[in-house]
Design an enzyme around this catalytic site. Structure first.
Site, short mmCIF file in Angstrom:
data_model
loop_
_atom_site.label_atom_id
_atom_site.label_comp_id
_atom_site.label_asym_id
_atom_site.label_seq_id
_atom_site.Cartn_x
_atom_site.Cartn_y
_atom_site.Cartn_z
N HIS A 102 44.55 9.99 14.49
CA HIS A 102 43.56 10.42 13.50
C HIS A 102 42.27 10.83 14.20
O HIS A 102 41.99 10.41 15.32
CB HIS A 102 43.30 9.33 12.46
CG HIS A 102 42.88 8.01 13.02
ND1 HIS A 102 43.76 7.14 13.65
CD2 HIS A 102 41.67 7.39 13.02
CE1 HIS A 102 43.11 6.05 14.01
NE2 HIS A 102 41.83 6.17 13.65
N HIS A 104 38.07 11.22 13.69
CA HIS A 104 36.89 10.77 12.96
C HIS A 104 35.86 11.90 12.97
O HIS A 104 35.53 12.43 14.04
CB HIS A 104 36.24 9.57 13.66
CG HIS A 104 37.09 8.35 13.71
ND1 HIS A 104 36.93 7.30 12.84
CD2 HIS A 104 38.10 8.01 14.55
CE1 HIS A 104 37.80 6.36 13.14
NE2 HIS A 104 38.52 6.76 14.17
#
Length: 137
Positions: A102, A104
């Site tokens: 992922h 950010h």
């Protein structure tokens, strides 16, 4: 490391856990971090099961980063930002807390970041910021 399909992001992708979604298509999901390091902290994840960036197929990585850029532009417009911190942790030793790759997107400067994954944010404020970002897409 083998992919664990019971991780929190896999459950969000399957609809088993809620998320404050900002963007979704057939390959990527972007949603608000519920433990934000700054107001507007958004996560972008590929739907391809991969633990780290190194596990993500090149095509999925390329597409995901295009969506990261799209979300960042919407954040900049919606939240009147001067800067966005982009972070990606690959592996627990690097600070990765969820074993699904992922990215950010954190609207702030590095001197004002709160600690990673420590404190639950104000969910109503997070929802309001999500709506602003979605409107800018």
């Amino acid at each position: 490391m083998a992919y664990d399909d019971q991780n929190i992001f896999a459950k969000i992708l399957r609809g088993e856990l809620p998320a404050i979604k900002v963007y979704e298509d057939d390959q990527v999901l972007a949603f608000m971090d519920i433990m934000p390091q700054a107001d507007g902290h958004t996560l972008v994840i590929p739907k391809t099961p991969a633990v780290t960036l190194l596990d993500l197929p090149a095509e999925a990585a390329a597409y995901t980063i295009q969506i990261v850029q799209k979300i960042a532009k919407a954040m900049e417009k919606a939240l009147n930002l001067e800067g966005i911190v982009l972070m990606q942790f690959s592996g627990a030793a690097a600070g990765q807390t969820v074993p699904h790759v992922h990215f950010h997107l954190i609207p702030t400067n590095v001197q004002h970041l709160r600690r990673h994954a420590v404190e639950l944010g104000d969910q109503e404020k997070i929802k309001e910021l999500a709506e602003k970002i979605k409107a800018a897409l």
